[in-house]
Write an enzyme that holds these catalytic residues in place. Structure first.
Site, PDB file in Angstrom:
ATOM      1  CB  SER A  61      -0.880   0.039   1.240  1.00 44.71           C
ATOM      2  OG  SER A  61      -1.608  -1.121   1.320  1.00 44.71           O
ATOM      3  CG  HIS A 122      -2.088   2.156   7.958  1.00 50.27           C
ATOM      4  ND1 HIS A 122      -2.525   1.472   6.845  1.00 50.27           N
ATOM      5  CD2 HIS A 122      -1.552   1.234   8.780  1.00 50.27           C
ATOM      6  CE1 HIS A 122      -2.257   0.187   6.990  1.00 50.27           C
ATOM      7  NE2 HIS A 122      -1.662   0.013   8.149  1.00 50.27           N
ATOM      8  CB  THR A 124      -3.732   4.602   2.218  1.00 49.24           C
ATOM      9  OG1 THR A 124      -3.585   3.307   1.657  1.00 49.24           O
ATOM     10  CG2 THR A 124      -4.567   5.470   1.300  1.00 49.24           C
ATOM     11  CD  GLU A 282      -6.634   3.605   3.929  1.00 50.56           C
ATOM     12  OE1 GLU A 282      -5.843   2.753   3.518  1.00 50.56           O
ATOM     13  OE2 GLU A 282      -6.444   4.266   4.952  1.00 50.56           O
ATOM     14  CG  ASP A 287      -4.973  -4.374   3.269  1.00 49.72           C
ATOM     15  OD1 ASP A 287      -4.665  -5.099   2.312  1.00 49.72           O
ATOM     16  OD2 ASP A 287      -4.184  -4.056   4.173  1.00 49.72           O
ATOM     17  CG  HIS A 291      -3.532  -8.428   5.119  1.00 50.33           C
ATOM     18  ND1 HIS A 291      -2.697  -9.020   4.206  1.00 50.33           N
ATOM     19  CD2 HIS A 291      -3.439  -7.093   4.906  1.00 50.33           C
ATOM     20  CE1 HIS A 291      -2.136  -8.076   3.455  1.00 50.33           C
ATOM     21  NE2 HIS A 291      -2.573  -6.905   3.853  1.00 50.33           N
ATOM     22  CG  ASP A 328      -4.291  -0.197  -1.598  1.00 50.29           C
ATOM     23  OD1 ASP A 328      -5.177  -1.019  -1.852  1.00 50.29           O
ATOM     24  OD2 ASP A 328      -3.867  -0.005  -0.455  1.00 50.29           O
ATOM     25  CG  HIS A 404      -1.250  -6.769  -0.632  1.00 53.78           C
ATOM     26  ND1 HIS A 404      -0.407  -5.710  -0.489  1.00 53.78           N
ATOM     27  CD2 HIS A 404      -2.036  -6.782   0.477  1.00 53.78           C
ATOM     28  CE1 HIS A 404      -0.657  -5.091   0.653  1.00 53.78           C
ATOM     29  NE2 HIS A 404      -1.633  -5.719   1.261  1.00 53.78           N
TER      30      HIS A 404
HETATM   31 ZN   LIG Z   1      -2.460  -4.946   2.980  1.00 55.39          ZN
END
Ligand SMILES: [Zn+2]
Length: 476
Positions: A61, A122, A124, A282, A287, A291, A328, A404
Site C-alpha cells: 500500500s 498508516h 495510504t 480510505e 485490506d 489479511h 491500491d 495482496h
Molecule cells: Zn495490505
C-alpha cells in the site's frame, strides 16, 4: 468547480471483492444480490489500474499510495518519496521527496481533508503528506535511533508539520500523538494503548494551540463529532482509537463513527470553501479483513465504503465534482463453485469435492491463515460455523497473513474529465487526471488558455473548477 472524489485504498478491494460486496449488499436488503448496484457501479467511466511497485510485481500500500496520490511509482514500503529512495535507509530520503495531490490542492487554495478507518499515519493516508522511507515509522518509537539522529522524521510528526493546517483529519492513531506512557482517554491505564512518543511531544495539544483562533476542534468520540456544527468548524482533528478503528461489524456505535458519518462531516466542513476541496477517503480495513482471512469482515467493510460513496454522491454534483473510486491493490480472495442464483455469499458451493468428498465454501483464498488440515485431511466446513463474522475461509497455502494480489484493480470515475480514466493505465496516471481536471499542480496551461479564450457561459473553467473530493476505498 471541479470536485474530485477518489476512493483509494489500503483496502485491498480487487474486482472479486467488488462483486462479492455487491452481492452482500443486495442480500442484506433481502434480495438475491447479483442484480444489485453498488454506488460505484453507477459511475459512467471505468478503467483498470496496473498496481505494481517499481521493485515489486505484487504491490504494497505504501508504494501504491505514492503512485495514485503523488503521480510517480515508488518502491514498496516507502511513502511520498521517489524510487530513488531505498526502504528503511534514512539518508536516501533527502532530495527524493515527491508531493501529493492533496498538497497541490492546498497550494491552490482549496480545503483538503483525509478520512480513513485505519490510523491516520498508516500507509495510504501518509503518502498524502509525508516523505518517509519506511511506512512503519508511525512515531519516533518505531524508528531506529540512527534514523532520528540523521534527521528523518516520524509520520505522525510529519502529519502536522509538512502541510500546515490540513482542514480535516479523521481516523485512528491517537497513541502515536502522545508522549510515551500517557494514559489513553478511552482506555485509561491500558498499557498497549498508551502514548508512544519518545520525544515527549503532545502533537494533539500542539495542534489545538495552533488552531485555537481558527475555529479548530479536536474530538475523540462519535458523540462529540456529531455534536459539532460543521458550519462553525474550519479545522477538525478526529482521532477515535489509539490504533486502527474497529471493523464496522464490531463498531462501538457510542464511541466510533462510521466511515459514512466521517465522510458526511468532512464534506460539510470542506465544501464551505468557494475554491473547492480535495478529500481522500480510505476504507482501509477491507485490506485487514482479507489479511486475516476473514472475508465476511472485509466484505462488510466494502459495503460500508460503498455507503460512504453514496453519501458523498448525495452531497456533491457530478457537474463540479470529480469522484474517483479505486483500490491500491487486490488480494488473493475469490469466490466460485457454480453457486446458484441468490446463494449466500458466505455460503457453500452446491456440491462436494469430487476428490476429497467434502463440502467447500464459495469464498476461498489462495493463501492465508484459513489453511486447515484436521487429522491429515482438509477440514470439513459443514462441522463448523462458516457464517460467523470471524470465520477464516480456507486457503490453499498456510500463511499467518494472507497476501495482496497482483492483478489490476478497477478505477470508477464520474464528474469533470472523468472520461480520461478509461482503458488500462498505470496507477500513477490517476492523480495527474485529477489535477488536470481541477487545474492544480504543475500542468495548468490548459486552464489559462481556456480562461483567456472564454467568451461565454460555456467557458466555465479553472477558477470555477474547485472541489477535489477524493474517496479512496482501500483495497490494499
Ligand atoms: Zn495490505
Amino acid at each position: 468547480m471541479v470536485a474530485v472524489i477518489t476512493p483509494l485504498c489500503d483496502a485491498g478491494m480487487g474486482i472479486p471483492t467488488v462483486t462479492a460486496a455487491r452481492i452482500l449488499k443486495g442480500q442484506l436488503s433481502g434480495h438475491s444480490g447479483e442484480e444489485t448496484q453498488l454506488e460505484m457501479d453507477k459511475f459512467p467511466y471505468v478503467s483498470l489500474s496496473k498496481t505494481y511497485n517499481t521493485d515489486a510485481q505484487v504491490a504494497d500500500s505504501a508504494g501504491t499510495a505514492t503512485a495514485y496520490l503523488c503521480g510517480v511509482k515508488a518502491n514498496e514500503g516507502t511513502v511520498g518519496v521517489s524510487a530513488a529512495a531505498v526502504r528503511s535507509q534514512c539518508n536516501t530520503t533527502f532530495g527524493n521527496e515527491v508531493t501529493s495531490i492533496l498538497k497541490w490542492a492546498k497550494d491552490a487554495g482549496k480545503s483538503v481533508g483525509i478520512v480513513t478507518t485505519t490510523r491516520v499515519n498508516h500507509a495510504t493516508p501518509s503518502a498524502a503528506y509525508a516523505h518517509c522511507v519506511d511506512r512503519d515509522w508511525f512515531s519516533d518509537a518505531e524508528m531506529p535511533v540512527e534514523a532520528v539522529q540523521a534527521g528523518c522524521k516520524d509520520i505522525a510528526q510529519q502529519l502536522f508539520e509538512n502541510i500546515p493546517n490540513i482542514n480535516v483529519i479523521m481516523g485512528g492513531g491517537r497513541k502515536y500523538m502522545f508522549p510515551k506512557n500517557t494514559s489513553d482517554v478511552e482506555y485509561p491505564g491500558e498499557h498497549k494503548h498508551m502514548g508512544t512518543r519518545k520525544d515527549g511531544r503532545n502533537l494533539v495539544e500542539e495542534w489545538k494551540e495552533r488552531v485555537k483562533d481558527l475555529r479548530g476542534h479536536y474530538v475523540w468520540n462519535r458523540k462529540d463529532l456529531l455534536a459539532l456544527n460543521p458550519n462553525n468548524v474550519d479545522y477538525l482533528l478526529g482521532l477515535f482509537e489509539p490504533g486502527d478503528l474497529p471493523y464496522s461489524l464490531e463498531r462501538n456505535t457510542e464511541t466510533d463513527p462510521s466511515l459514512t458519518e466521517m465522510v458526511d462531516v468532512a464534506i460539510r466542513i470542506l465544501r464551505k470553501n468557494p475554491q473547492g476541496f480535495y478529500l481522500l477517503v480510505e476504507g482501509g480495513r477491507i485490506d485487514h479483513g482479507h489479511h486475516e482471512g476473514k472475508a465476511k469482515q472485509a466484505l462488510h467493510e466494502a459495503v460500508e465504503m460503498d455507503r460512504a460513496i453514496g453519501r458523498a454522491g448525495l452531497m456533491t454534483s457530478p457537474y463540479d465534482t470529480l469522484t474517483v473510486v479505486t483500490a491500491d491493490h487486490s488480494h488473493v480472495f475469490n469466490f466460485g463453485g457454480y453457486t446458484p442464483r441468490g446463494n449466500s455469499i458466505t455460503g457453500l458451493a452446491p456440491m462436494v469435492s469430487d476428490v476429497d468428498q467434502k463440502p467447500f465454501t464459495a469464498i476461498l483464498y489462495g493463501n492465508g491463515p484459513g489453511y486447515k488440515i484436521v487429522n491429515g485431511v482438509r477440514e470439513n466446513v459443514s462441522t463448523i460455523d462458516y457464517n460467523q463474522n470471524n470465520y477464516q475461509a480456507q486457503s490453499a497455502v498456510p500463511l499467518r497473513m494472507e497476501t495482496h494480489g497482483g492483478e489490476d484493480v478497477a478505477v470508477f470515475s464520474k464528474g469533470p474529465m472523468a472520461h480520461l480514466l478509461h482503458g488500462v493505465k498505470e496507477q500513477n496516471y490517476i492523480p495527474h487526471v485529477m489535477a488536470y481536471a481541477a487545474c492544480i499542480g504543475q500542468n495548468t496551461r490548459h486552464c489559462v488558455s481556456a480562461v483567456s479564450q472564454a467568451t461565454g457561459p460555456s467557458a466555465a473553467l479553472p477558477g470555477v473548477l474547485a472541489a477535489l473530493l477524493s474517496l479512496t476505498p482501500l483495497l490494499c
